[in-house]
Design an enzyme around this catalytic site. Structure first.
Site, PDB file in Angstrom:
ATOM      1  N   CYS A 201      74.680 -35.528  -8.261  1.00  0.00           N
ATOM      2  CA  CYS A 201      75.677 -35.175  -9.288  1.00  0.00           C
ATOM      3  C   CYS A 201      76.620 -36.327  -9.629  1.00  0.00           C
ATOM      4  O   CYS A 201      77.332 -36.259 -10.622  1.00  0.00           O
ATOM      5  CB  CYS A 201      76.474 -33.947  -8.854  1.00  0.00           C
TER       6      CYS A 201
ATOM      7  N   HIS B 134      94.310 -31.460  -5.343  1.00  0.00           N
ATOM      8  CA  HIS B 134      93.057 -31.029  -5.955  1.00  0.00           C
ATOM      9  C   HIS B 134      91.972 -31.968  -5.433  1.00  0.00           C
ATOM     10  O   HIS B 134      92.109 -33.193  -5.513  1.00  0.00           O
ATOM     11  CB  HIS B 134      93.139 -31.123  -7.477  1.00  0.00           C
TER      12      HIS B 134
ATOM     13  N   HIS C 146      85.377 -29.036  -6.444  1.00  0.00           N
ATOM     14  CA  HIS C 146      84.902 -27.659  -6.519  1.00  0.00           C
ATOM     15  C   HIS C 146      83.798 -27.431  -5.497  1.00  0.00           C
ATOM     16  O   HIS C 146      83.158 -28.383  -5.049  1.00  0.00           O
ATOM     17  CB  HIS C 146      84.375 -27.355  -7.923  1.00  0.00           C
TER      18      HIS C 146
ATOM     19  N   ASP D  65      74.957 -24.089  -4.475  1.00  0.00           N
ATOM     20  CA  ASP D  65      73.633 -24.675  -4.702  1.00  0.00           C
ATOM     21  C   ASP D  65      73.346 -25.843  -3.753  1.00  0.00           C
ATOM     22  O   ASP D  65      72.571 -26.731  -4.073  1.00  0.00           O
ATOM     23  CB  ASP D  65      73.496 -25.126  -6.160  1.00  0.00           C
TER      24      ASP D  65
ATOM     25  N   ARG E 270      77.745 -26.692  -1.735  1.00  0.00           N
ATOM     26  CA  ARG E 270      77.928 -28.083  -2.159  1.00  0.00           C
ATOM     27  C   ARG E 270      79.397 -28.260  -2.516  1.00  0.00           C
ATOM     28  O   ARG E 270      79.859 -27.809  -3.557  1.00  0.00           O
ATOM     29  CB  ARG E 270      77.053 -28.408  -3.369  1.00  0.00           C
TER      30      ARG E 270
ATOM     31  N   CYS F 220      81.688 -30.482  -3.986  1.00  0.00           N
ATOM     32  CA  CYS F 220      81.624 -31.618  -4.909  1.00  0.00           C
ATOM     33  C   CYS F 220      83.048 -32.160  -5.041  1.00  0.00           C
ATOM     34  O   CYS F 220      83.914 -31.525  -5.645  1.00  0.00           O
ATOM     35  CB  CYS F 220      81.074 -31.123  -6.246  1.00  0.00           C
TER      36      CYS F 220
END
Length: 144
Positions: free
Chosen positions: A62, A99, A102, A106, A114, A116
């Protein structure tokens, strides 16, 4: 702007501030840790709290660092994110309230998750520097 925000703006790069304090996202494949292979842990760039281990990092394709799980569940809090016409699960650091990114369902086993994560929200502590940096509790993860 509060004094704390002023201090963070001085301490962090513009991208680190945008990501951690303004829920931003850095570009995929153009960030520090997306293809990083070193052994160690990743900590919150703001608070220093331990978040992820290189042992749980995987190449998701990704363009951002991806992990199957946090080092300690209690260091991560989740929030529903309804921005960008999507419903996602945002992950934030517990102490720093940064922050991070996310979490998606998957990922590979054993968790199927995951995480990310934006590189700009992280600082990497190499395995050989864990004790010196105050993270000696995590040395045992890398002992054979």
């Amino acid at each position: 702007m509060t004094r704390d925000q002023d201090e963070l703006r001085r301490k962090l790069s513009p991208m680190q501030y945008k990501v951690t304090q303004e829920n931003g996202t850095e570009p995929p494949f153009q960030n520090e840790f997306w293809d990083h292979k070193g052994e160690g842990i990743y900590v919150d760039i703001v608070s220093g709290e331990p978040l992820f281990s290189s042992l749980d990092k995987f190449d998701s394709g990704c363009g951002w660092p991806s992990f199957t799980k946090p080092l300690r569940e209690e260091q991560i809090k989740e929030k529903t994110d309804k921005s960008h016409f999507m419903i996602r699960t945002e992950v934030r650091s517990t102490e720093g309230d940064s922050h991070l990114g996310h979490v998606f369902p998957d990922g590979p086993q054993p968790t199927g998750l995951r995480y990310c994560i934006n590189s700009a929200a992280l600082r990497f502590i190499p395995r050989e520097e864990l004790e010196r940096e105050g993270y000696s509790d995590f040395k045992k993860l890398f002992e054979q």
